[in-house]
Enzyme design. Structure first.
Site, PDB file in Angstrom:
ATOM      1  N   ASP A  87       0.882  -1.159   0.000  1.00  0.00           N
ATOM      2  CA  ASP A  87       0.000   0.000   0.000  1.00  0.00           C
ATOM      3  C   ASP A  87       0.920   1.210   0.000  1.00  0.00           C
ATOM      4  O   ASP A  87       2.102   1.097   0.308  1.00  0.00           O
ATOM      5  CB  ASP A  87      -0.899  -0.057   1.256  1.00  0.00           C
ATOM      6  CG  ASP A  87      -1.984   1.001   1.224  1.00  0.00           C
ATOM      7  OD1 ASP A  87      -2.116   1.682   0.191  1.00  0.00           O
ATOM      8  OD2 ASP A  87      -2.690   1.147   2.235  1.00  0.00           O
ATOM      9  N   ASP A 122      -3.161   7.202  -3.641  1.00  0.00           N
ATOM     10  CA  ASP A 122      -4.513   7.766  -3.748  1.00  0.00           C
ATOM     11  C   ASP A 122      -4.852   8.604  -2.517  1.00  0.00           C
ATOM     12  O   ASP A 122      -4.164   8.538  -1.504  1.00  0.00           O
ATOM     13  CB  ASP A 122      -5.545   6.645  -3.935  1.00  0.00           C
ATOM     14  CG  ASP A 122      -5.485   5.606  -2.818  1.00  0.00           C
ATOM     15  OD1 ASP A 122      -4.366   5.284  -2.367  1.00  0.00           O
ATOM     16  OD2 ASP A 122      -6.544   5.120  -2.388  1.00  0.00           O
ATOM     17  N   CYS A 276      -8.784 -24.456  16.542  1.00  0.00           N
ATOM     18  CA  CYS A 276      -7.535 -24.186  15.827  1.00  0.00           C
ATOM     19  C   CYS A 276      -6.384 -24.708  16.680  1.00  0.00           C
ATOM     20  O   CYS A 276      -6.568 -24.988  17.867  1.00  0.00           O
ATOM     21  CB  CYS A 276      -7.399 -22.699  15.521  1.00  0.00           C
ATOM     22  SG  CYS A 276      -6.781 -21.699  16.882  1.00  0.00           S
ATOM     23  N   CYS A 279      -6.151 -22.884  20.072  1.00  0.00           N
ATOM     24  CA  CYS A 279      -7.230 -22.989  21.065  1.00  0.00           C
ATOM     25  C   CYS A 279      -7.359 -24.411  21.617  1.00  0.00           C
ATOM     26  O   CYS A 279      -7.761 -24.589  22.778  1.00  0.00           O
ATOM     27  CB  CYS A 279      -8.552 -22.543  20.459  1.00  0.00           C
ATOM     28  SG  CYS A 279      -8.551 -20.800  20.034  1.00  0.00           S
TER      29      CYS A 279
HETATM   30 ZN   LIG Z   1      -8.647 -20.711  17.767  1.00  0.00          ZN
END
Ligand SMILES: [Zn+2]
Length: 541
Positions: A87, A122, A276, A279
């Site tokens: 960017d 921009d 995941c 977790c």
């Molecule tokens: Zn997770």
């Protein structure tokens, strides 16, 4: 062309975008990398999380590292062998008002460091500004876009032409039309971040659709700053191919835990709704006792896993032709998202025009926002443009939808078929049977196996809007067709009086004889006898 579309559903597409370093698959999320405070090294983003592309800010690199990325090359500097987008500092302009670099310098810098995808400098429109100021940002961005093509040197970089205008849709349209005329490989929609933060997903839909309808469909569209998994599917469905997310890291710093249905503070969670790798086996209260830095890394990693998992689900939904169902599910997570979904009604014809007409799966109809589904719009357009009854001067017999499909094979319909056999042959061959059915409207008997007329499931009872929609379709159909009379098998239990009232009105306008047989009579034999009597006496006489 550097972008090749492989699969489509709604305006979404799975595509291959070829950059000078690698070819990446879209829809694609670019995690934002800030080399000075990066919680997860870019290399791991690819190897462990499956992100094939990242985005970083050329203005920050220029300011803080100057020649180092030029000497090493951007990929080596970041230690990332996927696609790198840069960017230009537009975000800093939005936040701080200005940047101390010219467009020529920042374009030149992006060419020197070797970005795969790069952006002109921009001027973002932002949210809280006047129309005059917004007009100025569009004008200046366009001026810079034109100037850019005079100075750019490298042709192997994919250049992004940003569309500005903010919530002023006429400006967005103008900006998109003018940007389309320039040979950019990618377009981007600028500054929706504030709109998303204020939960104006209805405005976001307007902005995306206005840009989309005025940009060349074959060029990928990047949605700047759209980093939350709860809204990915809505944006993808509207034709956004590329996203960037700084949110995964910003949220992590603020102890915020993303899910595909919204955001939780870590302290609010008793359970992790996620499996995941981070977790699994952990509990929120254990993470809360970690150091701030450990917690930030934990949350950033979880947030990225959630984003990637949601993108995978979206891609699978595109492949299965079930993206609408997916978007519908996500948009019920928050009223503001549902307002976004309801806004699709405004654009239903454009979406229907660009959506595939045949899919590998049927559709689920839940309630009235689904009436904007392309399958329904496409069917009704085809019916009104290309269909006429098998013979002229027939009597239309309208029969309610049956529980099982195809309708003509359903048990309920066998009895009606039997009645038709009992009617005198001269009359019975002049009866044209059509079903009135949610959500499609009128389904001629001979078409009821055509996709998707038998490949859908409808939630009963129908809501009022859906009943009225079907009644309108039925009335329209009668008004534009050349029947000599209309007979309705009236089903008040499922349709109240809506269909009957609409038909009576349409027949009155066309001066057509109209008869109905009530289905809520106890004895079925009474119904069938009455139908037989009506048909035998020829209702048109
Ligand atoms: Zn997770």
């Amino acid at each position: 062309m550097s972008f090749e579309v492989k699969e489509k559903d709604l305006l979404a597409r799975i595509g291959k975008l070829k950059t000078k370093t690698v070819t990446v698959e879209t829809p694609l999320l670019f995690p934002v990398i800030n080399p000075s405070i990066q919680p997860i090294p870019p290399k791991r983003l690819k190897s462990e999380f499956g992100f094939d592309a990242v985005i970083t800010n050329a203005y920050i690199l220029w300011k803080r590292y100057q020649n180092k990325p030029i000497e090493q090359g951007l990929h080596k500097f970041l230690d990332f062998d996927g696609a790198v987008m840069t960017d230009s500092g537009a975000y800093q302009i939005l936040v701080y008002g200005n940047v101390e670099v010219t467009q020529k310098e920042i374009v030149n810098y992006q060419e020197q460091i070797g970005s795969d995808i790069a952006t002109i400098l921009d001027i973002p429109t932002g949210w809280k500004i006047t129309k005059d100021q917004a007009t100025e940002t569009v004008k200046e961005t366009l001026h810079r876009a034109k100037e850019f093509f005079k100075t750019k040197k490298r042709d192997d970089i994919l250049w992004v032409g940003p569309v500005q205008g903010g919530r002023h849709l006429d400006l967005v349209a103008k900006s998109a039309v003018e940007m389309s005329k320039l040979p950019f490989q990618i377009h981007a929609l600028g500054s929706p971040t504030e709109i998303m933060e204020s939960y104006r997903f209805d405005v976001l839909v307007d902005m995306i659709m206005t840009a989309k309808m005025n940009l060349p469909v074959e060029r990928p569209l990047h949605l700047f700053g759209a980093g939350h998994p709860a809204m990915f599917s809505l944006a993808v469905a509207l034709g956004c191919d590329l996203f960037d997310s700084a949110a995964y890291a910003l949220y992590a710093r603020e102890n915020r835990y993303m899910t595909e249905n919204g955001t939780w503070r870590l302290s609010e969670l008793d359970y992790f709704p996620c499996q995941c790798p981070r977790c699994t086996g952990n509990k929120p209260k254990d993470i809360l006792t970690q150091t701030a830095k450990e917690r930030e890394v934990f949350l950033a990693e979880h947030n990225l896993h959630v984003c990637q998992a949601e993108l995978n689900r979206i891609k699978q939904a595109i492949r299965d032709g079930r993206l609408w169902e997916h978007v519908e599910m996500r948009c019920h997570a928050h009223p503001a998202l549902l307002s976004g979904l309801k806004k699709l009604k405004t654009y239903e014809n454009f979406i229907a025009k660009h959506s595939p007409t045949v899919k590998r799966s049927g559709l689920f109809f839940f309630d009235s926002p689904d009436l904007s589904r392309p399958e329904i719009i496409q069917f009704n357009n085809r019916l009104s443009e290309n269909y006429s009854p098998p013979e002229p001067n027939m009597v239309l017999l309208l029969v309610p939808q049956t529980r099982s499909k195809p309708f003509h094979k359903a048990r309920e319909f066998q009895k009606i078929k039997h009645v038709l056999k009992g009617v005198n042959p001269e009359m019975s061959k002049n009866v044209h049977v059509c079903f009135y059915a949610a959500p499609f409207g009128v389904i001629p008997l001979e078409l009821d196996e055509v996709y998707p007329l038998s490949q859908h499931e409808v939630a009963l009872p129908l809501d009022k809007e859906t009943t009225e929609y079907v009644a309108e379709r039925v009335a329209d159909y009668v008004k534009r067709s050349e029947y000599v009379a209309v007979v309705l098998l009236h089903d008040p239990a499922n349709w109240n009086n809506t269909i009957k009232a609409a038909l009576r009105k349409a027949c009155l306008e066309k001066r057509l004889p109209f008869e109905h047989v009530n289905l809520n009579v106890k004895r079925q034999k009474t119904i069938l006898t009455r139908l037989e009597t009506i048909l035998n006496k020829n209702p048109s006489e």
